[in-house]
Design a protein around this motif. Structure first.
Motif, PDB file in Angstrom:
ATOM      1  N   PHE A   1      -1.482  -5.446   1.570  1.00 30.52           N
ATOM      2  CA  PHE A   1      -0.266  -5.063   0.856  1.00 30.52           C
ATOM      3  C   PHE A   1       0.221  -6.228   0.006  1.00 30.52           C
ATOM      4  CE2 PHE A   1      -0.057  -2.539   4.871  1.00 30.52           C
ATOM      5  CZ  PHE A   1      -0.239  -1.288   4.307  1.00 30.52           C
ATOM      6  N   ASP A   2       1.125  -5.909  -0.924  1.00 29.43           N
ATOM      7  CA  ASP A   2       1.659  -6.948  -1.796  1.00 29.43           C
ATOM      8  C   ASP A   2       2.909  -7.601  -1.224  1.00 29.43           C
ATOM      9  OD1 ASP A   2       1.473  -8.374  -4.338  1.00 29.43           O
ATOM     10  OD2 ASP A   2       3.372  -7.383  -4.816  1.00 29.43           O
ATOM     11  N   THR A   3       3.602  -6.904  -0.324  1.00 24.49           N
ATOM     12  CA  THR A   3       4.809  -7.456   0.274  1.00 24.49           C
ATOM     13  C   THR A   3       4.828  -7.137   1.763  1.00 24.49           C
ATOM     14  OG1 THR A   3       6.185  -5.482  -0.015  1.00 24.49           O
ATOM     15  CG2 THR A   3       6.077  -7.018  -1.880  1.00 24.49           C
ATOM     16  N   VAL A   4       5.673  -7.851   2.490  1.00 27.96           N
ATOM     17  CA  VAL A   4       5.792  -7.612   3.930  1.00 27.96           C
ATOM     18  C   VAL A   4       6.487  -6.283   4.218  1.00 27.96           C
ATOM     19  CG1 VAL A   4       5.765 -10.061   4.520  1.00 27.96           C
ATOM     20  CG2 VAL A   4       7.952  -8.946   4.021  1.00 27.96           C
ATOM     21  N   ASN A   5       7.129  -5.717   3.204  1.00 28.56           N
ATOM     22  CA  ASN A   5       7.795  -4.414   3.358  1.00 28.56           C
ATOM     23  C   ASN A   5       7.284  -3.478   2.268  1.00 28.56           C
ATOM     24  OD1 ASN A   5       9.567  -2.445   4.324  1.00 28.56           O
ATOM     25  ND2 ASN A   5      11.249  -3.141   3.013  1.00 28.56           N
ATOM     26  N   PRO A   6       6.040  -3.007   2.377  1.00 21.32           N
ATOM     27  CA  PRO A   6       5.434  -2.230   1.297  1.00 21.32           C
ATOM     28  C   PRO A   6       6.051  -0.845   1.191  1.00 21.32           C
ATOM     29  CG  PRO A   6       3.986  -2.256   3.205  1.00 21.32           C
ATOM     30  CD  PRO A   6       5.117  -3.193   3.515  1.00 21.32           C
TER      31      PRO A   6
ATOM     32  N   ASP B   1       0.959 -10.026   3.824  1.00 26.57           N
ATOM     33  CA  ASP B   1       1.097  -8.969   4.821  1.00 26.57           C
ATOM     34  C   ASP B   1       2.060  -9.354   5.933  1.00 26.57           C
ATOM     35  OD1 ASP B   1      -0.925  -7.258   3.647  1.00 26.57           O
ATOM     36  OD2 ASP B   1      -2.428  -8.646   4.450  1.00 26.57           O
ATOM     37  N   ASN B   2       2.758  -8.361   6.468  1.00 26.48           N
ATOM     38  CA  ASN B   2       3.497  -8.523   7.717  1.00 26.48           C
ATOM     39  C   ASN B   2       2.506  -8.287   8.852  1.00 26.48           C
ATOM     40  OD1 ASN B   2       4.931  -7.890  10.120  1.00 26.48           O
ATOM     41  ND2 ASN B   2       6.749  -7.361   8.930  1.00 26.48           N
TER      42      ASN B   2
END
Length: 429
Positions: free
Chosen positions: A50-55, A86-87
Motif C-alpha cells: 500500500f501507499d499509506t498506513v491507512n489505505p 505499510d502498516n
C-alpha cells in the motif's frame, strides 16, 4: 521451482491527485496472467503493498483480490512482507484466513511465524502449507514442486519496528555501520534454517548502499533506517528479493544474486523512461538460479513535454495525438501569463495533462544575470529563502557558509600550487 518477485505496488497512490486505481487493476490482471502463463510456484511480494498506513478501501479490496487469485485456491504459495509505507498490523490482519490458502503475511521483524494448522498439514498435501516456521523464516511445502522452499524474511527494519536503539551516537557513519551489522545478524539468524535439499530464498524491504533511487521513493518511517552494506545479505540464499527502490536493478557486490524488482508503475516524473517489470527466478536446490525480467505494459507512461514554441505547439501535439495514453508534465514557453481559460482548455482536450508550468525565457535570463552579479552571501541568503519558505538564515549560518567557501578556495589554491611545483620539477628533470 519457479518464483516470481514483485514489490512496491503502492496501491491507492495518486499522481498529483489523480487516481491510479485503473492502472493498478490492470497491473494485477497482468500479473495474474504472467503467473499462470509462466507456471509460477511461489510469488514473493517484497513490501510497500500500500501507499499509506491507512489505505483506501478500494486499495485493500484490490490487494485481497490479488492474493486470492495468485494463490489459486491454496495451490500456489504467496509470501508478502511489510514495507515502510505499510502498516504491519493492518497488512497481517487477515493472516488466520490467509495461511489456510497458502499465503504468508509478515509484518514486523520480531514477529514469530507459526506452521500451518495441523489439520491442514496432515489432511491435504495438494495445498501449500507452512511445514515449519519461526522468527523471520518459513519452510513452505508447495504441491507443484518436489522440493520445499525456505524463505528468510525481513520486513522493513527501522529502529522503531525492530524496537531497538542500535546506537546512542548521532554520527551518521556509526549509525549506518550499526544498522547494517544488525541487519546482517538478523539475516544470519534466519538463514540458519537453510538446507541443501531446499530452495533457499531471502526477502526484505530496505536500501542497499549503491542502489539507484528515484524521487518517487518518499520516506515514511518512525525511527532511523539508513543504508545497508551489500555484505549484509543472507549467506546461503540462492536469491534475495528486495523492495523499496522503484527502479528495477541488480545489487552489486553481494555474495548471492540480489535484485530489486522495482515498482510496477511509474509513480513520479523522475521515472520517465523507466521500463517496469517483474523478475522470474528458476531455482533448484544447491544450484545457481537463473533470472529473467518480464516487462509490464499495464501502466500509462509518464512523459515530459517542453513546448518552446508556445501554446500553439501544445495544441498541435494534442491534435496529432502525441503520447495519447501518457500522463504529461508540461512546460510551455510564453511571453505573457497563462490565463485560467487557457489551462482549462488544455485539460479539457487532454485528460492526463497533470502539470502545466509556464516558462518566461526573458524573465529567466534577466533573473540569472541579476543573480550572477550579487555577492556570494546574498546568493546564499536567496537560496536559503527559496528552500525554507522565505525564512531568513541566521547570521551564524551565513558566516559558516562563507568560512567553508574560503576554506575551499584555500585548499584549491594550495592544490594548484602543488600541481605547478610538480610540473616544474618534472620539466627540470
Amino acid at each position: 521451482m519457479r518464483i516470481l518477485h514483485t514489490s512496491d505496488w503502492h496501491l491507492g497512490r495518486t499522481l498529483e491527485g489523480r487516481s491510479r486505481i485503473e492502472e493498478q487493476v490492470k497491473f494485477i490482471n497482468e500479473l495474474c496472467r504472467i503467473v499462470e502463463d509462466e507456471a509460477v510456484d511461489l510469488v514473493l511480494i517484497a513490501g510497500d503493498v500500500f501507499d499509506t498506513v491507512n489505505p483506501p478501501a478500494i486499495a485493500e479490496e484490490l490487494f485481497y483480490d490479488a492474493l486470492n487469485r495468485l494463490s489459486a485456491g491454496g495451490t500456489r504459495a504467496v509470501a508478502a512482507i511489510a514495507g515502510n509505507h505499510d502498516n504491519p498490523e493492518r497488512l497481517c490482519a487477515s493472516s488466520p484466513l490467509a495461511v489456510r490458502n497458502g499465503i504468508t503475511l509478515y509484518g514486523l521483524p520480531r514477529e514469530i511465524l507459526t506452521p500451518s494448522p495441523t489439520f491442514l498439514a496432515q489432511s491435504n498435501q495438494r495445498r501449500v502449507t507452512r511445514v515449519a516456521a519461526g522468527q523471520g523464516w518459513a519452510e513452505l511445502h508447495i504441491p507443484s514442486c518436489p522440493d520445499p522452499a525456505i524463505v528468510a524474511m525481513l520486513p522493513y527494519p527501522s529502529e522503531s519496528r525492530l524496537n531497538e536503539v542500535l546506537t546512542e551516537s548521532l554520527d551518521e557513519e556509526i549509525l549506518r555501520a550499526e544498522y547494517s551489522k544488525r541487519v546482517q545478524q538478523l539475516f544470519s539468524s534466519f538463514g540458519q534454517h537453510f538446507r541443501p535439499d531446499a530452495v533457499n530464498l531471502g526477502m526484505s524491504h530496505l536500501f542497499v548502499r549503491g542502489g539507484l533511487e528515484s524521487e518517487s521513493e518518499r520516506p515514511i518511517q518512525l525511527g532511523s533506517a539508513p543504508t545497508v552494506e551489500a555484505e549484509a545479505m543472507p549467506i546461503g540464499a540462492q536469491y534475495v528479493a528486495l523492495g523499496h527502490l522503484h527502479r528495477a536493478q541488480a545489487v552489486k557486490g553481494t555474495a548471492v544474486p540480489t535484485r530489486y524488482s522495482g515498482s510496477p508503475l511509474a509513480y513520479s516524473f523522475s521515472e520517465t523512461g523507466y521500463a517496469k517489470s517483474v523478475i522470474l527466478v528458476e531455482a533448484f536446490p544447491g544450484q545457481e538460479v537463473t533470472t529473467r525480467e518480464i516487462f509490464l505494459s499495464a501502466g500509462y507512461p509518464l512523459v515530459k513535454w517542453q513546448a518552446k514554441e508556445g501554446l500553439g505547439q501544445v495544441q498541435q501535439w494534442i491534435d496529432e495525438g502525441r503520447d495519447f495514453n501518457a500522463w504529461i508534465d508540461l512546460e510551455v514557453f510564453v511571453t505573457n501569463a497563462l490565463q485560467p481559460q487557457d489551462i482549462h482548455n488544455l485539460r479539457q482536450r487532454r485528460e492526463r495533462l497533470i502539470n502545466i508550468r509556464p516558462v518566461f525565457p526573458e524573465t529567466e535570463k534577466l533573473a540569472a544575470e541579476a543573480r550572477s552579479k550579487l555577492p556570494i552571501d546574498e546568493l546564499f541568503r536567496k537560496f536559503y529563502q527559496e528552500r525554507m519558505g522565505g525564512a531568513e538564515p541566521e547570521q551564524e549560518l551565513v558566516s559558516l557558509f562563507l568560512s567553508l567557501i574560503d576554506s575551499d578556495k584555500a585548499t584549491l589554491s594550495e592544490g594548484i600550487k602543488t600541481q605547478r611545483r610538480g610540473d616544474e620539477e618534472a620539466e627540470t628533470a
